[in-house]
Design a protein around this motif. Structure first.
Motif, mmCIF file in Angstrom:
data_model
loop_
_atom_site.group_PDB
_atom_site.id
_atom_site.type_symbol
_atom_site.label_atom_id
_atom_site.label_comp_id
_atom_site.label_asym_id
_atom_site.label_seq_id
_atom_site.Cartn_x
_atom_site.Cartn_y
_atom_site.Cartn_z
ATOM 1 N N MET A 195 0.852 -1.182 0.000
ATOM 2 C CA MET A 195 0.000 0.000 0.000
ATOM 3 C C MET A 195 0.893 1.239 0.000
ATOM 4 O O MET A 195 1.531 1.560 0.998
ATOM 5 N N ASP A 196 0.932 1.911 -1.155
ATOM 6 C CA ASP A 196 1.868 3.024 -1.352
ATOM 7 C C ASP A 196 1.161 4.351 -1.087
ATOM 8 O O ASP A 196 0.265 4.757 -1.831
ATOM 9 N N ILE A 197 1.561 5.067 -0.026
ATOM 10 C CA ILE A 197 0.933 6.349 0.329
ATOM 11 C C ILE A 197 1.834 7.531 -0.027
ATOM 12 O O ILE A 197 1.669 8.622 0.524
ATOM 13 N N THR A 198 2.767 7.303 -0.952
ATOM 14 C CA THR A 198 3.662 8.395 -1.363
ATOM 15 C C THR A 198 2.871 9.612 -1.836
ATOM 16 O O THR A 198 3.256 10.757 -1.570
ATOM 17 N N ALA A 223 -3.221 -12.460 4.066
ATOM 18 C CA ALA A 223 -2.125 -11.821 3.329
ATOM 19 C C ALA A 223 -1.418 -10.818 4.232
ATOM 20 O O ALA A 223 -1.870 -10.517 5.337
ATOM 21 N N THR A 224 -0.295 -10.316 3.741
ATOM 22 C CA THR A 224 0.492 -9.331 4.487
ATOM 23 C C THR A 224 0.419 -7.989 3.784
ATOM 24 O O THR A 224 0.588 -7.904 2.569
ATOM 25 N N CYS A 225 0.157 -6.939 4.555
ATOM 26 C CA CYS A 225 0.129 -5.589 4.002
ATOM 27 C C CYS A 225 1.395 -4.851 4.413
ATOM 28 O O CYS A 225 1.719 -4.766 5.596
ATOM 29 N N ILE A 226 2.124 -4.337 3.409
ATOM 30 C CA ILE A 226 3.319 -3.534 3.673
ATOM 31 C C ILE A 226 3.000 -2.092 3.307
ATOM 32 O O ILE A 226 2.623 -1.795 2.166
ATOM 33 N N LEU A 227 3.155 -1.223 4.267
ATOM 34 C CA LEU A 227 2.884 0.199 4.044
ATOM 35 C C LEU A 227 4.157 0.873 3.555
ATOM 36 O O LEU A 227 5.177 0.859 4.262
ATOM 37 N N VAL A 228 4.134 1.425 2.358
ATOM 38 C CA VAL A 228 5.332 2.054 1.791
ATOM 39 C C VAL A 228 5.050 3.525 1.485
ATOM 40 O O VAL A 228 3.908 3.948 1.390
ATOM 41 N N GLY A 229 6.144 4.278 1.318
ATOM 42 C CA GLY A 229 6.011 5.701 1.040
ATOM 43 C C GLY A 229 5.942 6.535 2.297
ATOM 44 O O GLY A 229 5.359 7.620 2.298
ATOM 45 N N ILE A 230 6.536 6.022 3.386
ATOM 46 C CA ILE A 230 6.533 6.750 4.661
ATOM 47 C C ILE A 230 7.607 7.840 4.602
ATOM 48 O O ILE A 230 8.794 7.589 4.820
ATOM 49 N N PRO A 249 4.547 -4.253 8.429
ATOM 50 C CA PRO A 249 5.846 -3.793 7.930
ATOM 51 C C PRO A 249 5.688 -2.431 7.253
ATOM 52 O O PRO A 249 4.697 -2.183 6.550
ATOM 53 N N THR A 250 6.629 -1.560 7.447
ATOM 54 C CA THR A 250 6.608 -0.249 6.798
ATOM 55 C C THR A 250 7.957 0.005 6.139
ATOM 56 O O THR A 250 9.001 -0.385 6.677
#
Length: 288
Positions: A195-198, A223-230, A249-250
């Motif tokens: 999940m990209d919040i950039t 499933a696993t959610c990885i938060l990216v764009g922090i 995971p971030t």
């Protein structure tokens, strides 16, 4: 008496059209149509006045009014073009009929006004209704299209999908994100969702809450959610708000998030430096 006035208007339509065109052309410099080319403006005006006379002659023609209003919506012209044009037509038609009559007393003027209003008012109502219906339909279609694009789940590799989020996240959009991510995880058999919040400009308590809910829903379906764009400012905001993202995971970038997704799915990126290594890998994949 109404038939007499209608006959005068129809028999002298060329003169009334000329008067109407001149007045409408004058209004072009002061309103919404200043950016429209002269050729398009003139052709649309002629079509408009033809629609008016056709409707008067046939006592209303819903199809021609529907087609014309839809055309204006597609051109992006405002509703005021229709109402202003019909009011100008009403005025110049009344003036023309009065100018052709020798008897101009108050009763006669009243009859002319009532007759012309009886022609114009139904056209205004029909055009406004058709225009509004066409506009609402287009807005509805655009809203659906934006919803489809606002929270897409994109498969990039077997068992790995990405949801890029751009713009403000409100309650309605958060609901759409939740629905899309759950449907997408099942549809694409995803093990990992990035999940990209950039592109999300502001992450406040409400936005973070929605993101956590979506990530938790992904976890519940296996499933696993990885938060990216922090980004640093978002990380600081999350800390200041006391929001716990420890369950998920971030990563600071999509690249790092993708590398983590490969690890979770027991894959990794390797650099191949020679043709021999490529051949050996192909043989390995082929079971040789």
């Amino acid at each position: 008496m109404d038939d007499k006035f209608k006959r005068i208007a129809l028999e002298n339509s060329d003169s009334i059209v000329q008067m109407w065109m001149e007045e409408v052309d004058i209004s072009k410099d002061d309103n919404y149509t200043t950016t429209i080319s002269d050729e398009l403006f003139e052709s649309t005006n002629r079509e408009f006045v033809n629609v008016i006379f056709t409707s008067i002659k046939n006592q209303g023609s819903s199809k021609i009014l529907e087609d014309f209003s839809e055309k204006l919506v597609n051109l992006g012209w405002p509703l005021s073009y229709i109402t202003d044009g019909l009011h100008i037509f009403r005025r110049v038609t009344i003036d023309y009929i009065l100018s052709q009559s020798e008897q101009v007393d108050s009763a006669f003027i009243s009859n002319v006004l009532q007759s012309v209003d009886a022609w114009v008012e139904p056209i205004i109502r029909q055009l406004v209704n058709e225009y509004s219906g066409s506009w609402e339909n287009i807005v509805s279609l655009q809203r659906l299209a934006l919803q489809e694009l606002s929270a897409p789940l994109i498969p990039v590799m077997d068992n790995i999908t990405i949801m890029p989020l751009i713009g403000t996240i409100d309650t309605e959009r958060a609901k759409l994100i939740m629905e899309n991510v759950l449907e997408g995880v099942i549809k694409h058999n995803s093990e990992v969702v990035l999940m990209d919040i950039t592109g999300v400009p502001v992450v406040d308590t409400m936005v973070a809450h929605h993101i956590i809910q979506a990530a938790e829903a992904v976890r519940l379906v296996g499933a696993t959610c990885i938060l990216v764009g922090i980004r640093p400012e978002i990380a600081q905001t999350i800390v200041n708000l006391g929001i716990d993202l420890g369950k998920f995971p971030t990563k600071s970038s999509l690249k790092k998030g993708f590398q983590k997704a490969l690890e979770i799915t027991n894959r990794k990126v390797e650099t191949i430096s020679s043709k021999e290594e490529i051949k050996n890998m192909l043989k390995s994949l082929n079971g040789e």
